[in-house]
Design an enzyme around this catalytic site. Structure first.
Site, PDB file in Angstrom:
ATOM      1  N   LYS A 166       0.830  -1.194   0.000  1.00 35.79           N
ATOM      2  CA  LYS A 166       0.000   0.000   0.000  1.00 35.79           C
ATOM      3  C   LYS A 166       0.876   1.262   0.000  1.00 35.79           C
ATOM      4  CE  LYS A 166      -2.016   1.794   3.473  1.00 35.79           C
ATOM      5  NZ  LYS A 166      -2.784   1.986   4.701  1.00 35.79           N
ATOM      6  N   ASP A 184      -6.909   1.088   1.001  1.00 33.74           N
ATOM      7  CA  ASP A 184      -6.987   1.223   2.451  1.00 33.74           C
ATOM      8  C   ASP A 184      -8.382   0.781   2.878  1.00 33.74           C
ATOM      9  OD1 ASP A 184      -8.690   3.235   1.718  1.00 33.74           O
ATOM     10  OD2 ASP A 184      -7.862   4.722   3.084  1.00 33.74           O
TER      11      ASP A 184
END
Ligand code: SF4
Length: 256
Positions: A166, A184
């Protein structure tokens, strides 16, 4: 940036594939959105290409230049901010990093501060001891291996302490303009609820979104989806009545 935690499944059920992200970089789903996600993923009729195009055209019209909310001064401070944002809110990270970045906006300056001082600056952020260690370690590695610059490949970014998939996606997108999709907790929820890209793991949702979103929208798609999840498609009480895509959304529990 908030993260998703997966609840363990009962022993009698088959286990889901594990996310490939490092644990510290792994989004984590709270129970309610995850239940909703599973339901929508199973029930949803896939979106047509025209519907996806329509949805992102509306996001673009409403907000042509969406911006991330993590404050930073350069690629290095963006990287540090993203590493600090694991299981924390952007607002909480910004509050801590504003004074920190004012005196340390390069790996050298961060190293000169030392781990203990960095820890003091970020002690309002969850997991701050570990994060301070990672900030110092990643700064050392940037100096030793990358000429003090943030590297531009996914593999190199993921090799830095505290950084995972991420983090790499956010940095590649925001610092270097690449068409990546960082998932997320908000993007995970929106991807599942809407039926745009149902998936049991952040990676499944990421790859699903990359498959369906037309290239012309990909640069900003990550921010549109985060902002949609943060301000409209809220985890507990989604604001379906003011949602731009409420006619397209597949969620069986939408309130319009
Ligand atoms: S209609 Fe409701 S559930 Fe669907 S995307 Fe909009 S806010 Fe989320």
């Amino acid at each position: 940036m908030a993260k998703i935690t997966r609840r363990p499944l009962p022993k009698s059920k088959p286990t889901s594939p594990k996310p490939i992200q490092k644990s510290r970089d792994r989004p984590a789903a709270k129970s309610a959105p995850k239940r909703a996600a599973k339901k929508s993923a199973k029930a949803a009729r896939p979106w047509t290409s025209a519907e996806v195009h329509e949805a992102f055209s509306r996001f673009r019209k409403a907000n042509p230049e969406p911006k991330g909310e993590l404050e930073h001064l350069n690629p290095y401070t963006l990287l540090v901010a993203v590493v600090l944002s694991a299981q924390a809110t952007d607002a909480g990270v910004n509050k801590a990093t504003r004074p920190l970045f004012a005196i340390a906006d390069t790996p050298q300056k961060m190293l000169a501060l030392g781990e203990e001082t960095v820890r003091d600056y970020i002690k309002t952020i969850g997991l701050y001891r570990n994060k301070a260690r990672n900030v110092i370690a990643l700064s050392e590695k940037l100096i030793a291996d990358f000429g003090s610059e943030v590297p531009r490949t996914r593999a190199e970014i993921e090799s830095l302490p505290g950084a995972g998939r991420k983090t790499a996606n956010v940095v590649l997108n925001m610092a270097f303009g690449e068409q990546t999709m960082a998932v997320d907790t908000h993007v995970f929820r929106v991807g599942n609820r809407t039926g745009l890209a149902p998936g049991n793991t952040p990676l499944e949702v990421e790859l699903g979104l990359e498959r369906v979103i037309p290239g012309e929208f990909m640069l900003h798609a990550h921010h549109w989806l985060i902002l949609h999840g943060r301000y409209t498609c809220l985890a507990r009480k989604p604001r379906c009545e003011v949602c731009l895509i409420n006619d397209l959304c597949r969620w069986p529990e939408k309130t319009v």
